[in-house]
Design a protein around this motif. Structure first.
Motif, PDB file in Angstrom:
ATOM      1  N   ASP A 104     -33.548 -31.976   3.019  1.00  0.00           N
ATOM      2  CA  ASP A 104     -33.851 -32.970   3.740  1.00  0.00           C
ATOM      3  C   ASP A 104     -32.874 -33.045   5.152  1.00  0.00           C
ATOM      4  N   GLU A 105     -31.644 -32.666   4.838  1.00  0.00           N
ATOM      5  CA  GLU A 105     -30.706 -32.658   6.057  1.00  0.00           C
ATOM      6  C   GLU A 105     -29.612 -31.903   5.837  1.00  0.00           C
ATOM      7  N   ILE A 106     -29.003 -31.307   6.696  1.00  0.00           N
ATOM      8  CA  ILE A 106     -27.897 -30.604   6.809  1.00  0.00           C
ATOM      9  C   ILE A 106     -26.664 -31.187   7.508  1.00  0.00           C
ATOM     10  N   ILE A 107     -25.615 -31.459   7.020  1.00  0.00           N
ATOM     11  CA  ILE A 107     -24.561 -32.126   7.718  1.00  0.00           C
ATOM     12  C   ILE A 107     -23.577 -30.986   8.114  1.00  0.00           C
ATOM     13  N   VAL A 108     -23.354 -30.707   9.291  1.00  0.00           N
ATOM     14  CA  VAL A 108     -22.046 -29.671   9.795  1.00  0.00           C
ATOM     15  C   VAL A 108     -21.068 -30.681  10.249  1.00  0.00           C
ATOM     16  N   VAL A 109     -19.776 -30.535   9.629  1.00  0.00           N
ATOM     17  CA  VAL A 109     -18.647 -31.156  10.344  1.00  0.00           C
ATOM     18  C   VAL A 109     -17.883 -30.221  11.081  1.00  0.00           C
ATOM     19  N   ASP A 110     -17.995 -30.418  12.574  1.00  0.00           N
ATOM     20  CA  ASP A 110     -17.221 -29.497  13.503  1.00  0.00           C
ATOM     21  C   ASP A 110     -15.688 -30.233  13.368  1.00  0.00           C
ATOM     22  N   ASP A 111     -14.776 -29.537  12.722  1.00  0.00           N
ATOM     23  CA  ASP A 111     -13.524 -29.716  12.574  1.00  0.00           C
ATOM     24  C   ASP A 111     -12.450 -29.304  13.676  1.00  0.00           C
ATOM     25  N   GLY A 112     -12.898 -29.615  14.936  1.00  0.00           N
ATOM     26  CA  GLY A 112     -12.140 -29.387  16.224  1.00  0.00           C
ATOM     27  C   GLY A 112     -12.272 -27.820  16.634  1.00  0.00           C
ATOM     28  N   SER A 113     -13.388 -27.547  16.438  1.00  0.00           N
ATOM     29  CA  SER A 113     -13.654 -26.209  16.859  1.00  0.00           C
ATOM     30  C   SER A 113     -13.317 -26.005  18.482  1.00  0.00           C
ATOM     31  N   THR A 114     -12.850 -24.767  18.812  1.00  0.00           N
ATOM     32  CA  THR A 114     -12.740 -24.403  20.088  1.00  0.00           C
ATOM     33  C   THR A 114     -13.278 -23.104  20.597  1.00  0.00           C
ATOM     34  N   ASP A 115     -14.481 -22.728  19.882  1.00  0.00           N
ATOM     35  CA  ASP A 115     -15.462 -21.622  20.170  1.00  0.00           C
ATOM     36  C   ASP A 115     -16.815 -22.237  20.350  1.00  0.00           C
ATOM     37  N   HIS A 116     -17.604 -21.223  20.513  1.00  0.00           N
ATOM     38  CA  HIS A 116     -19.054 -21.797  20.858  1.00  0.00           C
ATOM     39  C   HIS A 116     -19.886 -22.316  19.526  1.00  0.00           C
ATOM     40  N   GLY A 117     -19.164 -22.406  18.269  1.00  0.00           N
ATOM     41  CA  GLY A 117     -19.859 -22.896  17.204  1.00  0.00           C
ATOM     42  C   GLY A 117     -20.500 -24.141  17.232  1.00  0.00           C
ATOM     43  N   PRO A 118     -19.929 -25.296  17.739  1.00  0.00           N
ATOM     44  CA  PRO A 118     -20.808 -26.427  18.082  1.00  0.00           C
ATOM     45  C   PRO A 118     -22.281 -26.380  18.979  1.00  0.00           C
ATOM     46  N   GLU A 119     -22.030 -25.597  19.857  1.00  0.00           N
ATOM     47  CA  GLU A 119     -23.397 -25.329  20.756  1.00  0.00           C
ATOM     48  C   GLU A 119     -24.348 -24.516  19.954  1.00  0.00           C
ATOM     49  N   ILE A 120     -24.033 -23.663  19.007  1.00  0.00           N
ATOM     50  CA  ILE A 120     -25.163 -23.090  18.445  1.00  0.00           C
ATOM     51  C   ILE A 120     -25.427 -24.245  17.345  1.00  0.00           C
ATOM     52  N   VAL A 121     -24.735 -25.034  16.694  1.00  0.00           N
ATOM     53  CA  VAL A 121     -25.301 -26.108  15.842  1.00  0.00           C
ATOM     54  C   VAL A 121     -26.248 -26.980  16.458  1.00  0.00           C
ATOM     55  N   GLN A 122     -25.796 -27.537  17.753  1.00  0.00           N
ATOM     56  CA  GLN A 122     -26.709 -28.339  18.548  1.00  0.00           C
ATOM     57  C   GLN A 122     -27.962 -27.674  18.746  1.00  0.00           C
ATOM     58  N   ARG A 123     -27.874 -26.478  19.240  1.00  0.00           N
ATOM     59  CA  ARG A 123     -29.250 -25.828  19.500  1.00  0.00           C
ATOM     60  C   ARG A 123     -30.060 -25.848  18.339  1.00  0.00           C
ATOM     61  N   LEU A 124     -29.603 -25.471  16.964  1.00  0.00           N
ATOM     62  CA  LEU A 124     -30.494 -25.348  15.978  1.00  0.00           C
ATOM     63  C   LEU A 124     -30.884 -26.630  15.397  1.00  0.00           C
ATOM     64  N   ALA A 125     -30.222 -27.630  15.925  1.00  0.00           N
ATOM     65  CA  ALA A 125     -30.553 -29.179  15.420  1.00  0.00           C
ATOM     66  C   ALA A 125     -31.585 -29.751  16.047  1.00  0.00           C
ATOM     67  N   GLN A 126     -32.008 -29.161  17.358  1.00  0.00           N
ATOM     68  CA  GLN A 126     -33.068 -29.465  18.119  1.00  0.00           C
ATOM     69  C   GLN A 126     -34.433 -29.090  17.391  1.00  0.00           C
ATOM     70  N   SER A 127     -34.334 -28.358  16.358  1.00  0.00           N
ATOM     71  CA  SER A 127     -35.673 -27.846  15.541  1.00  0.00           C
ATOM     72  C   SER A 127     -35.587 -28.031  14.249  1.00  0.00           C
ATOM     73  N   HIS A 128     -34.457 -28.401  13.614  1.00  0.00           N
ATOM     74  CA  HIS A 128     -33.951 -28.451  12.158  1.00  0.00           C
ATOM     75  C   HIS A 128     -33.559 -29.625  11.906  1.00  0.00           C
ATOM     76  N   PRO A 129     -33.403 -30.242  10.629  1.00  0.00           N
ATOM     77  CA  PRO A 129     -32.740 -31.425  10.152  1.00  0.00           C
ATOM     78  C   PRO A 129     -31.316 -31.061  10.107  1.00  0.00           C
TER      79      PRO A 129
END
Length: 79
Positions: A28-53
């Motif tokens: 139903d939902e995937i929760i990803v906790v960004d623990d202060g990343s300094t790489d491009h990981g958060p941007e990837i998660v945000q992009r996937l979140a546009q079309s997935h829960p």
């Protein structure tokens, strides 16, 4: 509902999330906790979140236990 921690895991996060999304029963939902990343990981998660829960929670780096607790907190309130 599923929870995952991400700290500078940009190299792996897309494959990990796509693996969860490819399961027979999509969560139903995937929760990803960004623990202060300094790489491009958060941007990837945000992009996937546009079309997935997927919901991303951002926090300052505090280590695995801290990120896990933050990610599991919203799951405890689900009945």
């Amino acid at each position: 509902m599923s929870s995952s921690r991400c700290y500078n895991g940009g190299e792996f996060i897309q494959e990990a999330l796509e693996s969860v999304l490819a399961q027979t029963v999509e969560p139903d939902e995937i929760i990803v906790v960004d623990d202060g990343s300094t790489d491009h990981g958060p941007e990837i998660v945000q992009r996937l979140a546009q079309s997935h829960p997927i919901r991303m929670i951002r926090k300052d780096n505090g280590g695995q236990s801290s990120a896990r607790n933050v990610g599991e907190s919203p799951m405890r309130t689900v009945t």
